[in-house]
Design a protein around this motif. Structure first.
Motif, PDB file in Angstrom:
ATOM      1  N   GLY A   1      -6.375  16.644  -2.227  1.00 45.25           N
ATOM      2  CA  GLY A   1      -7.651  16.122  -1.774  1.00 45.25           C
ATOM      3  C   GLY A   1      -7.846  14.626  -1.845  1.00 45.25           C
ATOM      4  O   GLY A   1      -9.003  14.084  -1.546  1.00 45.25           O
ATOM      5  N   ILE A   2      -6.874  13.825  -1.807  1.00 47.92           N
ATOM      6  CA  ILE A   2      -7.050  12.382  -1.497  1.00 47.92           C
ATOM      7  C   ILE A   2      -5.918  11.995  -0.551  1.00 47.92           C
ATOM      8  O   ILE A   2      -4.630  12.206  -0.736  1.00 47.92           O
ATOM      9  CB  ILE A   2      -6.360  11.597  -3.022  1.00 47.92           C
ATOM     10  N   PRO A   3      -6.277  11.462   0.568  1.00 44.24           N
ATOM     11  CA  PRO A   3      -5.194  11.014   1.694  1.00 44.24           C
ATOM     12  C   PRO A   3      -4.464   9.832   1.205  1.00 44.24           C
ATOM     13  O   PRO A   3      -5.073   9.008   0.418  1.00 44.24           O
ATOM     14  CB  PRO A   3      -6.188  10.641   2.932  1.00 44.24           C
ATOM     15  N   VAL A   4      -3.294   9.765   1.792  1.00 45.73           N
ATOM     16  CA  VAL A   4      -2.311   8.887   1.917  1.00 45.73           C
ATOM     17  C   VAL A   4      -2.614   7.455   2.704  1.00 45.73           C
ATOM     18  O   VAL A   4      -3.287   7.820   4.000  1.00 45.73           O
ATOM     19  CB  VAL A   4      -0.950   9.273   2.240  1.00 45.73           C
ATOM     20  N   GLY A   5      -2.570   6.296   2.098  1.00 45.41           N
ATOM     21  CA  GLY A   5      -2.905   5.191   2.905  1.00 45.41           C
ATOM     22  C   GLY A   5      -3.959   4.278   2.749  1.00 45.41           C
ATOM     23  O   GLY A   5      -4.297   3.335   3.307  1.00 45.41           O
TER      24      GLY A   5
ATOM     25  N   SER B   1       0.824  -1.158  -0.017  1.00 43.59           N
ATOM     26  CA  SER B   1      -0.135  -0.061   0.126  1.00 43.59           C
ATOM     27  C   SER B   1       0.852   1.456   0.009  1.00 43.59           C
ATOM     28  O   SER B   1       1.975   1.025   0.205  1.00 43.59           O
ATOM     29  CB  SER B   1      -0.862  -0.096   1.277  1.00 43.59           C
ATOM     30  N   ASP B   2       0.260   2.359  -0.040  1.00 39.66           N
ATOM     31  CA  ASP B   2       1.032   3.684  -0.057  1.00 39.66           C
ATOM     32  C   ASP B   2       1.200   4.322   1.217  1.00 39.66           C
ATOM     33  O   ASP B   2       1.545   5.387   1.417  1.00 39.66           O
ATOM     34  CB  ASP B   2       0.520   4.736  -1.087  1.00 39.66           C
ATOM     35  N   LYS B   3       1.008   3.468   2.355  1.00 41.91           N
ATOM     36  CA  LYS B   3       1.185   4.070   3.686  1.00 41.91           C
ATOM     37  C   LYS B   3       2.587   4.461   3.947  1.00 41.91           C
ATOM     38  O   LYS B   3       3.039   5.333   4.830  1.00 41.91           O
ATOM     39  CB  LYS B   3       0.836   2.840   4.536  1.00 41.91           C
ATOM     40  N   GLY B   4       3.493   3.806   3.136  1.00 40.33           N
ATOM     41  CA  GLY B   4       4.988   4.150   3.240  1.00 40.33           C
ATOM     42  C   GLY B   4       5.458   5.340   2.665  1.00 40.33           C
ATOM     43  O   GLY B   4       6.639   5.678   2.304  1.00 40.33           O
TER      44      GLY B   4
ATOM     45  N   LEU C   1      -4.387   1.461  -7.264  1.00 38.99           N
ATOM     46  CA  LEU C   1      -3.383   2.499  -6.772  1.00 38.99           C
ATOM     47  C   LEU C   1      -3.854   3.863  -6.940  1.00 38.99           C
ATOM     48  O   LEU C   1      -3.187   4.720  -6.077  1.00 38.99           O
ATOM     49  CB  LEU C   1      -2.200   2.031  -7.917  1.00 38.99           C
ATOM     50  N   VAL C   2      -4.320   4.111  -7.947  1.00 36.86           N
ATOM     51  CA  VAL C   2      -4.647   5.642  -8.234  1.00 36.86           C
ATOM     52  C   VAL C   2      -6.267   5.759  -8.678  1.00 36.86           C
ATOM     53  O   VAL C   2      -6.706   4.674  -9.184  1.00 36.86           O
ATOM     54  CB  VAL C   2      -3.720   6.038  -9.458  1.00 36.86           C
TER      55      VAL C   2
END
Length: 662
Positions: A298-302, A287-290, A320-321
């Motif tokens: 406008g789009i949070p990470v994680g 995931s993109d948590k790292g 992913l996107v």
């Protein structure tokens, strides 16, 4: 003790690095095949690093000097450390050389540490914050450990306590430098970046011993629509070519692309740096948590993740996107221009758009309507094709179908259907006639160049339009195609060739500059008090033409008041890549931001060279400066002369008629 520990630590780190390199290479090879020159690429890698890549890094003087000291010092120190401490060749001269390399690296690491004390918002943090410490530890530990080798300190100085401390320092340093390079640490970019330069998807971007200047490679690669096994665009990370995946992995997360991106600045859900890092997540799985950089606005990470075999675009809680991220791009290539690792962001975005358009039919907002119009009427506006020459009803334009050959083929483009752009076309015709250029137009035989279809991902419609245009052009003889539209100019010049259409193509500003240089035009001086020039993306960054428009303006007495963002750093008007059609909302409009740049100059007139730029900038609410195409500015100062051969013939004929009919 140290003489025993150092070789063990060094060779253990090297062994793990080799295993990590194999793992990384296996990840890249999940992508589709791509032909590369294996030996030639490796041989060219040092030159590409020292010349082409450093040319981009050099734009930031601070980082350029830091990069030279840190990277150069590390490479030299690592090689010498293996020779001196790994293989035990403890020669005094080699010792002093290693000390010098460690000092060089240490100084560079201090500059990295200074930059990281209060890093710009565009720089990723997280693991990157430990990088200066690792660099300093590597260089300091090997410096102290090498002092006895150079004869500066006696052998065994400090006893086992110092040896143990140095062993810890060396272990920290070498694990980051060697182990982390291939298993995903901050130094990963060094390993992946070197191979990315060797096996780049566009090797023509680099200089070579046989070619001192690099070619500007910016045309999109064509899909093989006749191959039933070839994917129509990219759905999953494994659908990218393996060297594209390698290129994503080379990202150093410096954020230069983020700082240059007009969509990110406008608050649209795109950040090119985050996009590339999402592709790395998809390559490795997770995931993109790292991710510790700026998110998509406008789009949070994680909340997103994926793997090589899972669709990239978010749907049913996976991906992913978001699709809006891909449709926010104006394809202006500002990200590609600024990237010190020479990553091709725009290629990746269009590849993913191709899947959405061709396989899913998911072009947003007016996208589907525009593509339907192109198929039905050969123009994006859906206008009746028979009206393509209405703007020139009183100009008596020569047609190629009648002449069969001409020196210049004037490619009109779809500005023929726009009342504002018709003024530009008429002005350019006036210039051509004043210079007595032998030209002709295709008239009703001309179709849309296919630029919009290709940027929106509809490769099939693009190729259909392109092949029909190529077949039409093949019927006639001409030396040069000239157009007022940088988008048509780019497509005809750089993207038709792969489909069999190779032509000499010039933008009208370049051609006017040539006419002026040949003394073909009798020009006065323009009376505009102050003028600034807006560089179109598809003329400048895509094709490297910055000087000709300015030379034309100078020739008519205009001194350009340059914007802070001009030339290769010009801000996009927001009109490229089908962005006005997909119309992804943000916090502000890109043309409004560009107009703010313009107003800072105090200019009363904006000179432009693109119908898209004209439309976008004129769409900004008044009060604002007047927008005029270069052709309009030149036409305004043309001096009606009777000295040209054509004028002399016309005058003589008039006098002859007057004698017969007094």
């Amino acid at each position: 003790m140290l003489n025993t520990l150092l070789p063990i630590l060094l060779f253990a780190a090297l062994g793990l690095a080799v295993l990590g390199a194999g793992k990384r290479f296996a990840m890249w090879r999940r992508g589709r095949p791509s032909k590369v020159d294996w030996l030639g690429g490796l041989m060219a890698m040092p030159r590409r690093y020292l010349v082409d890549l450093h040319h981009v890094v050099e734009r930031d003087k601070y980082m350029s000097k830091t990069h030279v000291a840190t990277a150069g010092g590390f490479v030299l120190a690592a090689i010498l450390a293996i020779v001196v401490h790994g293989f035990g060749l403890q020669n005094r001269i080699l010792g002093f050389a290693l000390l010098g390399a460690c000092v060089l690296m240490f100084v560079g690491a201090l500059f990295v540490a200074k930059r990281r004390r209060n890093p710009p918002a565009r720089l990723s943090k997280g693991p990157w914050m430990r990088l200066p410490k690792s660099l300093l530890m590597f260089s300091f530990s090997f410096f102290i450990a090498t002092l006895p080798v150079a004869g500066i300190l006696p052998e065994g100085f400090g006893g086992w306590i110092l040896a143990a401390v140095l062993a810890v320092g060396v272990a920290w340093g070498v694990s980051e430098m060697f182990f982390g390079m291939t298993w995903g640490g901050p130094m990963k970019h060094a390993f992946a970046g070197a191979l990315h330069l060797a096996f780049h998807r566009r090797p023509e971007r680099f200089r070579s011993p046989h070619n001192a200047s690099a070619a500007r490679s910016s045309g999109l690669k064509a899909l093989d629509l006749n191959d039933p096994n070839a994917p129509l665009g990219v759905e999953k990370p494994k659908d990218f070519t393996w060297n594209q995946l390698l290129g994503f992995d080379a990202c150093v997360q410096c954020g230069r692309c983020e700082a240059a991106c007009p969509a990110f600045a406008a608050g649209q859900p795109l950040n090119p740096k985050k996009l590339i890092q999402d592709m790395v997540v998809g390559l490795a799985g997770g995931s993109d948590k790292g991710y510790f950089g700026s998110p998509y606005p406008g789009i949070p990470v994680g909340e997103h993740g994926g793997n090589p075999h899972q669709p990239i675009v978010f749907a049913e809680g996976k991906g992913l996107v978001e699709a809006e991220t891909l449709w926010s791009c104006t394809t202006c290539r500002a990200c590609v221009e600024e990237c010190p690792m020479m990553i091709e962001h725009v290629d990746a975005i269009v590849d993913m758009r191709r899947h959405l358009t061709l396989e899913k039919g998911a072009t947003p907002n007016k996208g589907a309507e525009v593509l339907d119009n192109l198929i039905a009427t050969d123009n994006p506006g859906g206008f009746a094709p028979g009206g393509r020459l209405n703007w020139a009803a009183d100009l008596n334009l020569p047609l190629m179908s009648e002449k069969k050959q001409a020196e210049v083929l004037f490619w009109v483009g779809d500005g023929a259907f726009d009342m504002r752009n018709q003024r530009t076309l008429r002005a350019f015709v006036k210039v051509l006639k004043a210079a007595e250029v032998d030209f002709a137009v295709l008239g009703l035989e001309e179709r849309d160049s296919g630029d919009v279809a290709r940027r929106l991902g509809d490769e099939a419609t693009f190729q259909q339009l392109a092949k029909r245009n190529i077949a039409t052009l093949a019927q006639y003889r001409f030396q040069t195609i000239v157009t007022c539209d940088p988008h048509s100019f780019h497509v005809l010049k750089n993207e038709y060739g792969e489909l069999g259409g190779r032509y000499e193509v010039l933008h009208h500003s370049t051609y006017i500059a040539t006419l002026i240089a040949r003394d073909k035009l009798d020009l006065g001086k323009h009376q505009s008090a102050s003028v600034t020039y807006h560089d179109p993306c598809y003329l400048g960054r895509y094709n490297g033409e910055y000087e000709a428009p300015r030379a034309v303006l100078k020739a008519i007495g205009i001194e350009v008041k340059e914007m802070a963002r001009s030339g290769f750093r010009s801000r996009c008007c927001g009109g490229g890549g089908g962005a006005p059609i997909t119309d992804i909302p943000g916090k502000q409009r890109i043309p409004d931001m560009r107009m703010a740049d313009i107003k800072e100059t105090g200019a009363e007139v904006v000179a432009v060279g693109c119908p898209q730029c004209t439309a976008m900038l004129e769409g900004v609410v008044a009060p604002r400066p007047e927008i005029k195409d270069i052709a309009e500015l030149v036409a305004e100062v043309l001096i009606e002369s009777t000295n040209t051969p054509a004028k002399k013939r016309a005058v003589a004929k008039h006098e002859e008629v007057a004698e017969v009919h007094p």
